[in-house]
Design a protein around this motif. Sequence first.
Motif, PDB file in Angstrom:
ATOM      1  N   GLY A  55      -0.315   3.275  -7.971  1.00 23.50           N
ATOM      2  CA  GLY A  55       0.811   3.490  -8.874  1.00 23.50           C
ATOM      3  C   GLY A  55       0.678   4.690  -9.782  1.00 23.50           C
ATOM      4  N   SER A  56      -0.415   5.442  -9.673  1.00 25.22           N
ATOM      5  CA  SER A  56      -0.634   6.574 -10.576  1.00 25.22           C
ATOM      6  C   SER A  56       0.189   7.796 -10.179  1.00 25.22           C
ATOM      7  CB  SER A  56      -2.115   6.955 -10.596  1.00 25.22           C
ATOM      8  OG  SER A  56      -2.523   7.407  -9.319  1.00 25.22           O
ATOM      9  N   GLY A  57       0.540   7.895  -8.903  1.00 25.50           N
ATOM     10  CA  GLY A  57       1.290   9.048  -8.434  1.00 25.50           C
ATOM     11  C   GLY A  57       0.473  10.312  -8.311  1.00 25.50           C
ATOM     12  N   ASP A  61      -3.893   8.070  -5.979  1.00 21.79           N
ATOM     13  CA  ASP A  61      -2.964   7.025  -5.555  1.00 21.79           C
ATOM     14  C   ASP A  61      -3.184   6.750  -4.069  1.00 21.79           C
ATOM     15  OD1 ASP A  61      -0.523   5.651  -4.656  1.00 21.79           O
ATOM     16  OD2 ASP A  61       0.245   6.153  -6.645  1.00 21.79           O
ATOM     17  N   SER A  63      -1.282   5.983  -1.876  1.00 20.68           N
ATOM     18  CA  SER A  63      -0.223   6.554  -1.046  1.00 20.68           C
ATOM     19  C   SER A  63      -0.415   8.058  -0.824  1.00 20.68           C
ATOM     20  CB  SER A  63       1.144   6.314  -1.702  1.00 20.68           C
ATOM     21  OG  SER A  63       1.237   7.006  -2.944  1.00 20.68           O
ATOM     22  N   SER A  64      -1.379   8.641  -1.541  1.00 20.26           N
ATOM     23  CA  SER A  64      -1.631  10.072  -1.422  1.00 20.26           C
ATOM     24  C   SER A  64      -2.485  10.363  -0.190  1.00 20.26           C
ATOM     25  CB  SER A  64      -2.368  10.567  -2.678  1.00 20.26           C
ATOM     26  OG  SER A  64      -2.970  11.819  -2.455  1.00 20.26           O
TER      27      SER A  64
END
Length: 202
Positions: A55-57, A61, A63-64
């Motif tokens: 959730g850090s973006g 993260d 998702s990175s």
Amino acid sequence: MTNALIVIDVQESFRQRPNWAAVSNPEIVEVTNELVAAAREQGDLVVWILHTEPGSGGPFDPSSPHVRLIDGLTPRDGEPVLTKTSRNAFTTTNLQQLLTQRGIRRLLISGIQTEQCCETTTRLAADLGFEVTFVTDATATFPIPHRDAPADRSLAELLADPTTLTTDQIVARTEYALAGRFATIATVAELTRPAAATSIGG
């Protein structure tokens, strides 16, 4: 097999930050590979750790695309790759269970950052009863600003500030804190030279 090399957070995420230009150990991939090769030759377990901040973006993260080992580091089949969200490699993973099930009692610690995830993992491992060797020159870290320093300064400003803790100071402090209490301090050369062919942990 009673020994394990723990490679902590040597991941692309760090290379996406501006302070990578001031990293204490630009050769971290090469020295890590030296330790990994020695561990494999001795039949010791290699465990890879990756840090995530859901959730850090940012680059940590999950998702990175940057939450992966730095190019040049490649786990073999059967070598665990664990993902953590805590500073130490135990609290948010099954590392302790994994090591205990395999009868491992000696750990070799390497990775990023020297005074954060590596040192914290070392302290907790010692408290859990593991015999720990901390390989300082197979860790890396970055200059630390004073707690009252502005957060938006450039890297050049950070490095020019006399209150900034240098990487040499960080490494020295970590060794002082760990040696004789939580770990034995060793170098890559000491652990990989032919005369040291006993076993990773001693």
